[in-house]
Design an enzyme around this catalytic site. Structure first.
Site, PDB file in Angstrom:
ATOM      1  N   HIS A 224      49.121  45.416  40.202  1.00 50.27           N
ATOM      2  CA  HIS A 224      47.913  44.737  40.665  1.00 50.27           C
ATOM      3  C   HIS A 224      46.886  44.640  39.549  1.00 50.27           C
ATOM      4  O   HIS A 224      46.977  45.321  38.535  1.00 50.27           O
ATOM      5  CB  HIS A 224      47.302  45.476  41.865  1.00 50.27           C
TER       6      HIS A 224
ATOM      7  N   ASN B 251      51.768  25.967  34.897  1.00 51.34           N
ATOM      8  CA  ASN B 251      52.846  25.085  34.447  1.00 51.34           C
ATOM      9  C   ASN B 251      52.770  23.809  35.265  1.00 51.34           C
ATOM     10  O   ASN B 251      52.911  23.840  36.493  1.00 51.34           O
ATOM     11  CB  ASN B 251      54.199  25.794  34.630  1.00 51.34           C
TER      12      ASN B 251
ATOM     13  N   GLU C 284      43.040  45.259  43.608  1.00 52.67           N
ATOM     14  CA  GLU C 284      42.440  46.457  44.193  1.00 52.67           C
ATOM     15  C   GLU C 284      40.927  46.351  44.075  1.00 52.67           C
ATOM     16  O   GLU C 284      40.401  45.828  43.082  1.00 52.67           O
ATOM     17  CB  GLU C 284      42.956  47.707  43.462  1.00 52.67           C
TER      18      GLU C 284
ATOM     19  N   GLU D 153      44.006  35.678  32.132  1.00 53.00           N
ATOM     20  CA  GLU D 153      44.493  34.371  31.679  1.00 53.00           C
ATOM     21  C   GLU D 153      45.367  33.794  32.783  1.00 53.00           C
ATOM     22  O   GLU D 153      46.449  34.313  33.071  1.00 53.00           O
ATOM     23  CB  GLU D 153      45.310  34.522  30.386  1.00 53.00           C
TER      24      GLU D 153
ATOM     25  N   GLN E 235      43.374  40.706  27.405  1.00 56.72           N
ATOM     26  CA  GLN E 235      43.859  39.831  28.480  1.00 56.72           C
ATOM     27  C   GLN E 235      45.011  40.388  29.292  1.00 56.72           C
ATOM     28  O   GLN E 235      45.769  41.231  28.829  1.00 56.72           O
ATOM     29  CB  GLN E 235      44.313  38.475  27.919  1.00 56.72           C
TER      30      GLN E 235
ATOM     31  N   ARG F  69      50.791  33.794  36.035  1.00 56.20           N
ATOM     32  CA  ARG F  69      51.024  32.388  36.326  1.00 56.20           C
ATOM     33  C   ARG F  69      50.491  32.050  37.719  1.00 56.20           C
ATOM     34  O   ARG F  69      50.631  32.854  38.643  1.00 56.20           O
ATOM     35  CB  ARG F  69      52.519  32.088  36.246  1.00 56.20           C
TER      36      ARG F  69
ATOM     37  N   MET G 263      44.304  56.116  52.039  1.00 64.42           N
ATOM     38  CA  MET G 263      43.272  56.276  51.016  1.00 64.42           C
ATOM     39  C   MET G 263      42.029  55.509  51.448  1.00 64.42           C
ATOM     40  O   MET G 263      42.008  54.277  51.423  1.00 64.42           O
ATOM     41  CB  MET G 263      43.769  55.750  49.671  1.00 64.42           C
TER      42      MET G 263
END
Lengths: 205, 205
Positions: free
Chosen positions: B128, B96, B174, B92, B26, B30, B159
């Protein structure tokens, strides 16, 4: 009790056809000293280095580590790239050249710390990485013997049977079992399963 | 040219026996509003919701999303937990309670932004998440049509052939191909492959 949020529509959602081959391939974190971080992720957590790329023109290098069958990792840089891009759950460690010479901790970890800013606690979004292991207590015992920082031992806090360790840059890594949370009477820190200091979780930080 | 760091010792490292079953399971972030985030990760990125858990006593809920064969996801909460704990590369999402009622963006994204702090740019560690897809240009075209924020279109910056989008909380994601970086003459923003504004990468932020 009513659900705080009814998520039934999300459990039953049909995956969009266009996304069926998408892979959750990476999470990128910046590290101060790649040698220290690679030693941690590879020798302590047991990840494999599957690819690295240097961008001297831009002043940084990246190192992809993953849990995957080691024998499947190709040798050539080109083949490594292709393998990496289809390997789920890589951690991309980014090193900005020179950071290893700076003093102290450099990067904000996302968990209400003051690193990377002058004095103020940051309301960070990133919480932690998480690994699952056959035996959380045995894993933490080994981590402790290897000198890994134990942020919350398995019997510490209110949630028993899971732990948080810290990587060299202070990023939290949750350590969970492969199945149900099980407890043992004492953990690596000698904390009894009925001990601990009440609930502690970093979600609210 | 000499390597900035000699990593041969890490490529050849033997995986510690104790870590052979470890899973990178994981990454936790938040989110301000789980309904908005679940809609994004499930309907736009094509993740599956595989588990959620409410902790009303502590004031938060968590939602695990992953790319996995949908037919493998069990139905009962207990079975979902066990499945989730052995599913690599879950994201995950932590909510809150009450955060959804606050104004504006809440959480620092790790990329030198001032969110979650009073005015100062934070030197963040988290960079990221990253997904890989069969066709970066087609994926971004669809994301654009779905109203997803395109941070860097495939032909933007230096890029070529990779993109960055933003999730509802501003976290960068990304978008990379499953294999070599390939380009197309024009991208979803109409940028020509020989266009763009020079090199831009968030590693240095």
């Amino acid at each position: 009790m009513a659900e705080p949020l009814d998520v039934s529509e999300f459990y039953s959602a049909t995956q969009p056809e266009a996304t069926k081959k998408y892979i959750m391939q990476q999470v990128m974190v910046r590290v101060k000293d790649p040698k220290v971080s690679l030693d941690f992720y590879i020798r302590k957590l047991g990840f494999h280095l599957i690819l690295h790329r240097n961008f001297p023109q831009y002043g940084f290098s990246v190192y992809f580590v993953a849990y995957c069958p080691k024998e499947q990792i190709p040798v050539s840089q080109e083949d490594r790239w292709n393998f990496c891009m289809t390997c789920p759950a890589c951690v991309e460690l980014t090193w900005n050249y020179g950071s290893e010479k700076e003093a102290g901790m450099l990067y904000n970890t996302g968990n209400s710390d003051t690193t990377g800013v002058t004095g103020e606690k940051v309301r960070g979004g990133f919480g932690h990485l998480g690994i699952t292991v056959p035996d959380v207590y045995a894993a933490c015992q080994r981590f402790k013997e290897l000198g890994v920082a134990i942020h919350k031992s398995p019997n510490g806090g209110g949630m028993k049977g899971l732990a948080f360790i810290k990587d060299p840059d202070g990023y939290l890594i949750e350590v969970l079992p492969h199945g149900p949370l099980v407890t043992q009477p004492f953990d690596c820190n000698g904390v009894a399963v009925d001990g601990g200091e009440g609930y502690k979780d970093n979600s609210k930080l």
